[in-house]
Motif scaffolding. Structure first.
Motif, short mmCIF file in Angstrom:
data_model
loop_
_atom_site.label_atom_id
_atom_site.label_comp_id
_atom_site.label_asym_id
_atom_site.label_seq_id
_atom_site.Cartn_x
_atom_site.Cartn_y
_atom_site.Cartn_z
N SER A 146 0.83 -1.03 0.06
CA SER A 146 -0.24 0.02 -0.13
C SER A 146 0.74 1.20 0.17
CB SER A 146 -0.80 0.03 1.15
OG SER A 146 -0.26 0.33 2.48
N ILE A 161 1.75 1.70 -3.51
CA ILE A 161 0.56 2.21 -4.50
C ILE A 161 0.27 3.60 -4.21
CG2 ILE A 161 -1.60 1.67 -4.69
CD1 ILE A 161 0.23 -0.39 -5.80
N LYS A 162 0.46 4.17 -2.96
CA LYS A 162 0.28 5.43 -2.48
C LYS A 162 0.90 6.24 -2.97
CE LYS A 162 -0.54 8.50 1.42
NZ LYS A 162 -0.68 8.67 3.06
N THR A 175 0.91 5.68 -7.77
CA THR A 175 -0.50 5.63 -8.46
C THR A 175 -0.80 7.18 -8.91
OG1 THR A 175 -1.69 3.97 -7.10
CG2 THR A 175 -3.10 5.86 -8.27
N LYS A 216 -6.83 -2.91 -5.99
CA LYS A 216 -6.30 -1.87 -6.30
C LYS A 216 -4.71 -1.90 -6.69
CE LYS A 216 -4.65 -0.41 -1.50
NZ LYS A 216 -4.76 0.43 -0.52
N THR A 217 -3.98 -2.92 -6.25
CA THR A 217 -2.67 -3.11 -6.59
C THR A 217 -2.71 -3.90 -7.96
OG1 THR A 217 -2.30 -3.59 -4.16
CG2 THR A 217 -0.70 -4.78 -5.89
N PHE A 235 -3.27 -1.22 -10.40
CA PHE A 235 -1.74 -0.50 -10.60
C PHE A 235 -0.64 -1.01 -11.42
CE2 PHE A 235 2.59 0.71 -9.12
CZ PHE A 235 2.66 1.83 -9.53
#
Length: 134
Positions: A69, A72-73, A76, A114-115, A118
């Motif tokens: 995460s 990703i943060k 993204t 979400k991963t 991405f």
């Protein structure tokens, strides 16, 4: 380390680019980078590609997503920049998940949607490295 730890690296690989360009465009400092042809730590071997790596570093966790995460943060919001760089310099991307397992405590290993989105958006590969200490 006596507890299980996980680190996630975002690795950029290519033949003909300068890692400083990646740093400047993304406005992110890598933990390390190298050039194709550089020596690999006194092994007598040479690097086969130019590399740029950002890492979360190791944290004690029993879920790889706590580290994923973070990647990703950070990355993204930079998807369009990553896609431009990929096209311009013919780059490959990899998400490297490194688990060091202690005392048989295996981290939960799954990818959240979400991963997956991405990874698919930037056409990256995923590499799982697991080390088990007894």
């Amino acid at each position: 380390m006596d507890k299980t730890n996980v680190s996630v690296d975002f690795r950029i690989m290519g033949e003909d680019y300068h890692p400083e360009v990646i740093t400047n465009v993304l406005n992110i400092e890598p933990v390390r980078f190298w050039y194709k042809g550089d020596d690999i730590r006194n092994t007598g071997n040479k690097r086969k590609y130019t590399g740029w790596i950002f890492s979360t570093g190791y944290d004690e966790t029993l879920d790889i997503n706590s580290q994923l995460s973070k990647i990703i943060k950070i990355f993204t919001p930079k998807v369009n920049l990553l896609l431009d760089l990929k096209k311009k310099y013919n780059l490959d991307y990899s998400i490297d998940i490194i688990s060091i397992i202690e005392n048989g405590e295996v981290p939960a290993t799954y990818l959240e949607s979400k991963t997956i989105r991405f990874i698919a958006n930037i056409d990256a590969m995923v590499d799982f490295d697991t080390y088990i200490n007894e």
